[in-house]
Design a protein around this motif. Structure first.
Motif, PDB file in Angstrom:
ATOM      1  N   LEU A 375     115.305  45.761 -42.629  1.00 28.98           N
ATOM      2  CA  LEU A 375     115.106  47.153 -43.037  1.00 28.98           C
ATOM      3  C   LEU A 375     116.415  47.935 -43.071  1.00 28.98           C
ATOM      4  O   LEU A 375     116.412  49.146 -43.326  1.00 28.98           O
ATOM      5  CB  LEU A 375     114.115  47.838 -42.094  1.00 28.98           C
ATOM      6  CG  LEU A 375     112.670  47.331 -42.172  1.00 28.98           C
ATOM      7  CD1 LEU A 375     111.836  47.914 -41.038  1.00 28.98           C
ATOM      8  CD2 LEU A 375     112.035  47.659 -43.524  1.00 28.98           C
ATOM      9  N   LEU A 459     106.335  43.189 -39.220  1.00 28.70           N
ATOM     10  CA  LEU A 459     107.224  44.001 -40.055  1.00 28.70           C
ATOM     11  C   LEU A 459     106.558  45.306 -40.467  1.00 28.70           C
ATOM     12  O   LEU A 459     107.205  46.365 -40.501  1.00 28.70           O
ATOM     13  CB  LEU A 459     107.644  43.199 -41.288  1.00 28.70           C
ATOM     14  CG  LEU A 459     108.591  43.906 -42.269  1.00 28.70           C
ATOM     15  CD1 LEU A 459     109.909  44.260 -41.588  1.00 28.70           C
ATOM     16  CD2 LEU A 459     108.841  43.025 -43.492  1.00 28.70           C
ATOM     17  N   GLY A 463     108.000  48.939 -39.651  1.00 26.90           N
ATOM     18  CA  GLY A 463     108.182  49.905 -40.727  1.00 26.90           C
ATOM     19  C   GLY A 463     107.541  51.245 -40.415  1.00 26.90           C
ATOM     20  O   GLY A 463     108.096  52.312 -40.720  1.00 26.90           O
ATOM     21  N   MET A 468     109.347  53.629 -42.573  1.00 29.90           N
ATOM     22  CA  MET A 468     109.830  52.800 -43.678  1.00 29.90           C
ATOM     23  C   MET A 468     108.741  51.852 -44.144  1.00 29.90           C
ATOM     24  O   MET A 468     108.986  50.677 -44.436  1.00 29.90           O
ATOM     25  CB  MET A 468     111.084  52.031 -43.251  1.00 29.90           C
ATOM     26  CG  MET A 468     112.254  52.908 -42.836  1.00 29.90           C
ATOM     27  SD  MET A 468     113.741  51.975 -42.359  1.00 29.90           S
ATOM     28  CE  MET A 468     114.271  51.347 -43.957  1.00 29.90           C
ATOM     29  N   GLU A 471     109.372  50.326 -47.621  1.00 30.43           N
ATOM     30  CA  GLU A 471     110.396  49.285 -47.608  1.00 30.43           C
ATOM     31  C   GLU A 471     109.832  47.979 -47.035  1.00 30.43           C
ATOM     32  O   GLU A 471     110.119  46.889 -47.553  1.00 30.43           O
ATOM     33  CB  GLU A 471     111.606  49.737 -46.795  1.00 30.43           C
ATOM     34  CG  GLU A 471     112.410  50.859 -47.438  1.00 30.43           C
ATOM     35  CD  GLU A 471     111.880  52.246 -47.103  1.00 30.43           C
ATOM     36  OE1 GLU A 471     110.718  52.350 -46.637  1.00 30.43           O
ATOM     37  OE2 GLU A 471     112.622  53.217 -47.317  1.00 30.43           O
ATOM     38  N   ALA A 472     109.029  48.085 -45.977  1.00 30.94           N
ATOM     39  CA  ALA A 472     108.412  46.889 -45.391  1.00 30.94           C
ATOM     40  C   ALA A 472     107.475  46.220 -46.393  1.00 30.94           C
ATOM     41  O   ALA A 472     107.491  44.993 -46.556  1.00 30.94           O
ATOM     42  CB  ALA A 472     107.661  47.255 -44.111  1.00 30.94           C
TER      43      ALA A 472
END
Length: 627
Positions: A375, A459, A463, A468, A471-472
């Motif tokens: 990340l 993940l 995130g 995020m 993004e994950a």
């Protein structure tokens, strides 16, 4: 021991929640004390005596392989972060029990709950079997001959089914050494009940009456199970602030079976019912149904066809969520965090107050380090890789030059961590209550995954901690796309058997299904050999093999590596590769063995790890196959 607690005011649910946590801790202490008191030198070293509904069992202090013969207890085991190796009627479980985490695809179906297959159970080499008393009366001795067995009475008459659920859950937790997880799960359940109660209060619907029912056709006659006060589900709905309107006497199984005639004296109430979709469609147009007061007042709430009313803590939260959703009410998630912090739910269902914008993060597992780096977040301190004296070798190229080592995964150096002045600590899968307590005194500790969960789930949670999520999700989608592409290139190998071997100074060990490379290879369509029990879920790896038994690794594809980059294990591997025994294997003759980086292939990791493995696969398998 029974505890009776009376609260006079309707607005004191939060005090009930706080006190409930105290009761849950006390319950765990009682169960542990009972186990200790039962031990009168009747079990050999490494085992402890645990009483159950049909006697006593000497249970290993390090249970690894569990077979579960009832869905409710499957849920309990999963909630405690343990993946069973065998489960009765997996299809039925998946159809009815809608919780996270889910059963791993490697779990073996051992037959029906009524007649489990003893041969299959024995082949799994379990060190604990868990079952209900009403199903194992005829085969108890046969099961006990296979492994220690804990039997529970799911439908007691002397206590409520809710109390039995708590007792069973905490006893299983003690047997699996998961007391801290049990406390966390039960505390989260009580917190959710508290939020549900507050939501009902805010909606002006607290203290309303209800009837809970399952309905179906029996001999072409509409039949209803109306749940009584002693049932688990009714006890739960009562806890969130509703009142049961079905006043029949408590029943052994927690319900009364009736037909439409039983509704003659029932007026308007909230009628929560479970029915299969096809039957539901016919029921709602029946004149007998449409004439009922609660139907005319729009207080009949269909909960779907698969709400499980006989489960454990997680299923009870699903029940509450389903009931509130049917009523058009959302649970209130109370953020009790200080300014500049927010509440995020971790892998154990526990709310953790994390900084709004963490700056100094310590990562204490390979999964955590991998997720942060993927990340774009640099940790200030990280754990060493397993079997290594430095941070994970495969991640070295991504780590900053000033990152500090905190020591080993199981024994992080608290002084080093304290010196980094962290504002957040990530520690996926760690369960030592004493160490976690000390870490929490330094900074908030967030557990992003249980041992049974995937790197994708981990993940996703990381995130969420760092805001995020997009993004994950993007990284997970990139992995899925890469898998799809490589599967096309590996079409001829789909269904082939493989093993991943970690070579140590003591000899080769075959890795089991939770290792990250195993998940990648199975995603690509390759399969683990089914004739090696230690490769099934529940084991990290096989015991070291002697060179005389190397033929067991002689399958279609073999991947061999060491955790460390140098040392005794590397020397032992290089020596073994030159022996006549190794050179005689078909994998050598057919050019089907590959030397890989064991620090990632035979350990744990996340997105960066799986993409590294996919790079290796593209290089060493596809290119060699096509050459």
């Amino acid at each position: 021991m029974l505890l009776y607690i009376v609260f006079a005011q309707k607005d004191c649910f939060m005090y009930k929640h706080i006190f409930s946590r105290m009761v849950l801790v006390l319950l765990l202490v009682i169960v542990i004390t009972n186990v200790v008191n039962a031990q009168q030198n009747t079990c050999q070293t490494g085992f402890r005596l645990i009483a159950h509904a049909m006697g006593e069992a000497c249970v290993s202090e390090d249970v690894q392989r569990v077979v579960v013969l009832e869905w409710s207890y499957v849920e309990d085991v999963l909630a405690l972060g343990v993946m069973p190796v065998g489960v009765a009627d997996i299809d039925g479980y998946n159809n009815w029990v809608k919780i996270e985490p889910q059963l791993d695809p490697t779990v073996v179906d051992v037959g029906t709950r009524q007649e489990p297959n003893l041969e299959v159970i024995a082949s799994l080499n379990p060190d604990l079997i868990i079952a209900p008393s009403f199903r194992v009366a005829n085969n108890y001795e046969a099961l006990r001959a296979i492994a220690p067995i804990l039997v529970f009475d799911a439908y007691p008459t002397e206590i409520s089914h809710y109390d039995e659920m708590l007792n069973t859950f905490t006893t299983i937790a003690v047997a699996l050494n998961r007391q801290a997880q049990a406390e966390s799960v039960l505390s989260q359940m009580q917190a959710y009940f508290a939020s549900a109660n507050q939501a009902l209060v805010d909606a002006g619907r607290a203290n309303e009456t209800f009837i809970l029912a399952q309905t179906f056709l029996h001999s072409d006659v509409p039949t209803f199970r109306l749940f009584t006060d002693n049932s688990l589900a009714v006890q739960v709905l009562t806890q969130i602030g509703l009142t049961n309107a079905w006043d029949d006497a408590p029943q052994q199984y927690g319900y009364t079976t009736v037909n439409f005639e039983a509704f003659a004296d029932i007026g308007d109430t909230n009628f929560f019912y479970i029915a299969q979709p096809d039957y539901q469609s016919a029921l709602v147009v029946s004149p007998l149904w449409t004439a009922l007061p609660f139907v005319n007042s729009d207080h009949a709430y269909w909960l779907g066809g698969d709400v499980w009313l006989f489960g454990g803590p997680l299923s009870m939260q699903v029940l509450v969520d389903t009931v509130l959703d049917a009523m058009g009410i959302s649970p209130v998630v109370t953020n009790t965090c200080a300014t500049d912090f927010r509440l995020v739910i971790d892998a154990m269902g526990e709310g953790v107050c994390v900084p709004q914008n963490p700056k100094r993060v310590v990562a204490l597992s390979e999964l955590d380090i991998d997720a942060l780096l993927a990340l774009g977040i640099q940790p200030v301190a990280v754990t060493n890789g397993r079997g290594q004296t430095t941070p994970p070798r495969y991640l070295s190229q991504y780590l900053g030059t000033d990152v500090v080592s905190t020591g080993t995964f199981y024994q992080p150096n608290l002084e080093i961590i304290l010196a980094q002045n962290p504002d957040l600590i990530l520690f996926a899968g760690f369960t030592d209550a004493d160490v976690l307590s000390q870490l929490n005194a330094i900074a908030p500790v967030f557990n992003a995954a249980t041992p049974a969960e995937s790197w994708q789930t981990h993940l996703t949670r990381v995130g969420e901690v760092f805001n995020m999520q997009a993004e994950a999700d993007s990284l997970i989608q990139a992995y899925d796309a890469r898998i799809a592409h490589l599967r096309d290139s590996l079409a001829d190998a789909i269904g082939d058997e493989f093993v991943v071997v970690r070579w140590s100074a003591e000899g080769p060990q075959m890795m089991a299904s939770r290792v990250i490379s195993i998940r990648v290879l199975t995603d690509l369509g390759l399969v683990l050999p089914t004739n090696i029990p230690d490769l099934q879920d529940g084991h990290a790896h096989t015991p070291p093999l002697s060179l005389e038994k190397l033929d067991i690794v002689d399958v279609d594809w073999v991947f061999i590596g060491t955790l460390a980059g140098e040392g005794d294990a590397v020397d032992a591997l290089q020596s073994a590769l030159q022996t006549p025994l190794f050179q005689s294997l078909d994998i050598v003759k057919n050019n089907r063995y590959f030397l890989i980086d064991g620090s990632i292939w035979t350990s744990l990791g996340g997105y960066l790890g799986v993409m590294t493995i996919l790079d290796d696969i593209q290089t060493i398998i596809i290119e060699r196959t096509n050459s």
